[in-house]
Design an enzyme around this catalytic site. Structure first.
Site, PDB file in Angstrom:
ATOM      1  N   ARG A  46       0.847  -1.200   0.000  1.00 20.82           N
ATOM      2  CA  ARG A  46       0.000   0.000   0.000  1.00 20.82           C
ATOM      3  C   ARG A  46       0.884   1.252   0.000  1.00 20.82           C
ATOM      4  O   ARG A  46       0.652   2.186  -0.730  1.00 20.82           O
ATOM      5  CB  ARG A  46      -0.836  -0.023   1.289  1.00 20.82           C
ATOM      6  CG  ARG A  46      -1.977   0.927   1.313  1.00 20.82           C
ATOM      7  CD  ARG A  46      -2.856   0.559   2.498  1.00 20.82           C
ATOM      8  NE  ARG A  46      -3.056  -0.890   2.532  1.00 20.82           N
ATOM      9  CZ  ARG A  46      -4.231  -1.485   2.712  1.00 20.82           C
ATOM     10  NH1 ARG A  46      -5.306  -0.764   2.884  1.00 20.82           N
ATOM     11  NH2 ARG A  46      -4.325  -2.797   2.734  1.00 20.82           N
ATOM     12  N   LYS A 142      -2.233 -19.537   6.030  1.00 23.14           N
ATOM     13  CA  LYS A 142      -3.087 -19.702   7.181  1.00 23.14           C
ATOM     14  C   LYS A 142      -3.075 -18.412   8.000  1.00 23.14           C
ATOM     15  O   LYS A 142      -2.116 -17.655   7.875  1.00 23.14           O
ATOM     16  CB  LYS A 142      -2.637 -20.885   8.026  1.00 23.14           C
ATOM     17  CG  LYS A 142      -1.298 -20.659   8.748  1.00 23.14           C
ATOM     18  CD  LYS A 142      -1.014 -21.755   9.740  1.00 23.14           C
ATOM     19  CE  LYS A 142      -1.478 -21.378  11.114  1.00 23.14           C
ATOM     20  NZ  LYS A 142      -0.405 -20.948  12.010  1.00 23.14           N
ATOM     21  N   HIS A 172       3.097 -24.681   6.133  1.00 23.27           N
ATOM     22  CA  HIS A 172       4.540 -24.771   5.873  1.00 23.27           C
ATOM     23  C   HIS A 172       5.152 -26.067   6.416  1.00 23.27           C
ATOM     24  O   HIS A 172       6.221 -26.460   5.980  1.00 23.27           O
ATOM     25  CB  HIS A 172       5.278 -23.512   6.349  1.00 23.27           C
ATOM     26  CG  HIS A 172       5.519 -23.435   7.809  1.00 23.27           C
ATOM     27  ND1 HIS A 172       4.561 -23.038   8.706  1.00 23.27           N
ATOM     28  CD2 HIS A 172       6.625 -23.708   8.553  1.00 23.27           C
ATOM     29  CE1 HIS A 172       5.068 -23.057   9.926  1.00 23.27           C
ATOM     30  NE2 HIS A 172       6.316 -23.471   9.873  1.00 23.27           N
ATOM     31  N   LYS A 176       8.510 -28.999   4.997  1.00 21.37           N
ATOM     32  CA  LYS A 176       9.718 -29.357   5.742  1.00 21.37           C
ATOM     33  C   LYS A 176      10.294 -30.656   5.186  1.00 21.37           C
ATOM     34  O   LYS A 176       9.567 -31.612   4.936  1.00 21.37           O
ATOM     35  CB  LYS A 176       9.420 -29.505   7.241  1.00 21.37           C
ATOM     36  CG  LYS A 176       9.115 -28.166   7.931  1.00 21.37           C
ATOM     37  CD  LYS A 176       8.990 -28.359   9.436  1.00 21.37           C
ATOM     38  CE  LYS A 176       8.410 -27.115  10.103  1.00 21.37           C
ATOM     39  NZ  LYS A 176       9.426 -26.110  10.460  1.00 21.37           N
ATOM     40  N   HIS A 234      -0.832 -27.701  11.455  1.00 22.62           N
ATOM     41  CA  HIS A 234       0.441 -28.426  11.389  1.00 22.62           C
ATOM     42  C   HIS A 234       0.367 -29.839  11.985  1.00 22.62           C
ATOM     43  O   HIS A 234       0.796 -30.804  11.359  1.00 22.62           O
ATOM     44  CB  HIS A 234       1.542 -27.642  12.107  1.00 22.62           C
ATOM     45  CG  HIS A 234       1.680 -26.223  11.634  1.00 22.62           C
ATOM     46  ND1 HIS A 234       1.528 -25.862  10.311  1.00 22.62           N
ATOM     47  CD2 HIS A 234       1.948 -25.069  12.296  1.00 22.62           C
ATOM     48  CE1 HIS A 234       1.703 -24.546  10.189  1.00 22.62           C
ATOM     49  NE2 HIS A 234       1.953 -24.043  11.379  1.00 22.62           N
TER      50      HIS A 234
END
Ligand code: BG6
Length: 484
Positions: A46, A142, A172, A176, A234
């Site tokens: 922005r 998320k 994420h 891994k 997760h």
């Protein structure tokens, strides 16, 4: 598939996620030669600023968050890829100039590193400017909502502009290295593939312990809590990969179909059984690695009445053929003694104990998958101690595969590097499908509602400990114990 040229459009390029994870990940991909020569990064924010100032801000972010010194050669190449563009994200007129900076031969990958409340606005602005092509992709972070209903609103807003095949929802943990290796371990080794059910496995433990507190994120975290922040995504994703049936192949939907089946098999936890199966905790002040740390309610901006949990332990049952009678114990908390995440699969004892004169019970075999740190895989087994003095003296020993020792020359990539690469390759296997998100919310909502209706506050635990004492009782009641 090979790398295509992409216009990686990063909404929220000056924000924390972009600076901490996304820009460093793109830099690493560039360094590894994994970006197409024509791939560019369009940072959108922005706030207006000249291009040079943006480039300097990216350099500063890289220098701060890379774990190694900035490689000047890579940087020279990388900075050529950067373009800055400023607009109000919710104003379609502001997107008009974007078309001119996009490369018509590149795939447009939009990364919404913004609050989910404006995902729909961004989609609308892109569409009104005719910027969405069939091969355009969108990456979402998320939290996708804070319960089922709110996740549906967000997913509907995005679905108004993008097909499911264009939507890449990040968890994420799926990026891994060790989590991916879990799939390889299970399905590339007949030793495990044939021994992965209630005939051989006694129970499974999944621990994701964090040392950090909430790191100034009170505004977000206090509304979420550890259940929404970690378990809903997760830990359930990891549980799905441990528990799923073999997928037909490694295609995205084959894997995701199997994960959804696990989520559908989770035994519901509700007000009738919530305190039998869950323990929620909140940290008080304590001592961690030699430092005094404040309690959750002493954190900056804290609401002193907060009942938000920073720790959850639970027993999860999977009601299907494979796992009947095999509990999964999950545990995740902030301000634990150390950052430490692992999966431990406890096998059953042999059917008959030949060593019973010496061992009332033989220690069971254990397979430990260390997610982080000290990434690796370990098997605990019994061995005879060498020597003539005794034929029955046994000892538990470990087969230990440490990734850093075995793959000395390979660096372990950050999860975001893998995920951004997969997205640029157009592979959704490591991204979460809408039905997974919804199924996970359905199961978690029931637990969260039961907690809320009970009015029972979380149990306290001192920062730097392994959680409230009640979490120990949760597992010892079943004659089992948490891993140290
Ligand atoms: C994030 C949570 O998704 O995962 C954070 O919002 C948490 O609260 C983080 O600290 C943990 O990730 P990692 O990769 O450090 O285990």
């Amino acid at each position: 598939s090979s790398v295509q040229s992409c216009d990686f459009v990063l909404f929220g390029t000056l924000g924390d996620l972009a600076r901490r994870k996304l820009l460093p990940a793109m830099y690493q991909l560039d360094k590894a030669g994994l970006l197409h020569a024509d791939t560019r990064i369009l940072g959108i924010a922005r706030k207006g600023m000249p291009q040079e100032e943006y480039v300097a801000a990216v350099k500063e972010a890289l220098s701060t968050f890379l774990k190694e010194p900035l490689d000047e050669g890579t940087w020279t190449d990388f900075q050529q890829r950067l373009t800055f563009y400023s607009t109000d994200f919710t104003d379609p007129a502001g997107y008009a100039g974007l078309k001119e900076v996009l490369n018509p031969n590149s795939v447009m990958v939009n990364y919404f590193a913004t609050p989910p409340s404006i995902y729909g606005d961004i989609g609308r602005c892109l569409q009104e400017n005719d910027l969405i092509q069939p091969n355009t992709r969108v990456v979402l972070e998320k939290p996708i909502g804070h319960d089922l209903a709110s996740s549906q609103v967000i997913n509907d807003q995005v679905a108004a502009y993008f097909e499911e095949s264009q939507i890449y929802r990040i968890d994420h943990y799926l990026g891994k290295e060790t989590v991916q290796n879990l799939v390889a371990l299970r399905f590339a080794n007949s030793l495990f593939a044939s021994k992965w059910d209630n005939r051989t496995i006694d129970h499974v433990q999944i621990t994701v312990a964090e040392e950090v507190g909430i790191e100034g994120r009170w505004g977000y975290f206090d509304k979420a809590g550890q259940m929404r922040d970690m378990i809903q995504n997760h830990l359930l994703q990891v549980l799905c990969l441990v528990a799923m049936d073999p997928p037909v192949n490694l295609n995205a939907d084959s894997i995701r179909d199997e994960k959804v089946k696990v989520l559908k098999s989770l035994r519901p936890i509700n007000q009738d059984n919530v305190f039998e199966n869950t323990v929620r905790g909140q940290y008080t002040g304590g001592f961690l690695k030699g430092n005094t740390v404040p309690g959750y309610l002493d954190e900056e901006g804290a609401n002193l009445d907060s009942d938000t949990e920073t720790f959850v332990a639970m027993r999860v049952d999977i009601d299907n053929w494979r796992w009947a009678g095999v509990p999964f114990y999950l545990r995740s908390g902030k301000r634990m003694p150390t950052k430490h995440s692992e999966i431990v699969v406890h096998f059953k004892n042999p059917p008959h104990n030949l060593y019973r004169d010496h061992y009332r019970q033989l220690p069971a075999n254990k397979l430990t998958i260390r997610l982080q740190p000290h990434e690796g895989v370990e098997i605990q087994m019994m061995n005879k101690v060498p020597g003539l003095d005794s034929s029955t003296r046994l000892q538990t020993t470990k087969l230990d595969l440490s990734f850093s020792d075995t793959f000395k020359n390979e660096r372990i990539a950050d999860a975001y590097e893998r995920l951004l690469l997969e997205c640029m390759l157009g592979n959704q296997a490591l991204f979460v499908r809408r039905d997974e998100v919804e199924q996970a919310w359905t199961w978690c909502d029931s637990i969260i509602n039961a907690w809320e209706n009970s009015n029972e506050p979380p149990k306290s635990y001192p920062a730097g400990s392994w959680g409230p004492v009640a979490s120990v009782a949760l597992i010892t009641r079943d004659n089992r114990a948490w891993e140290e």
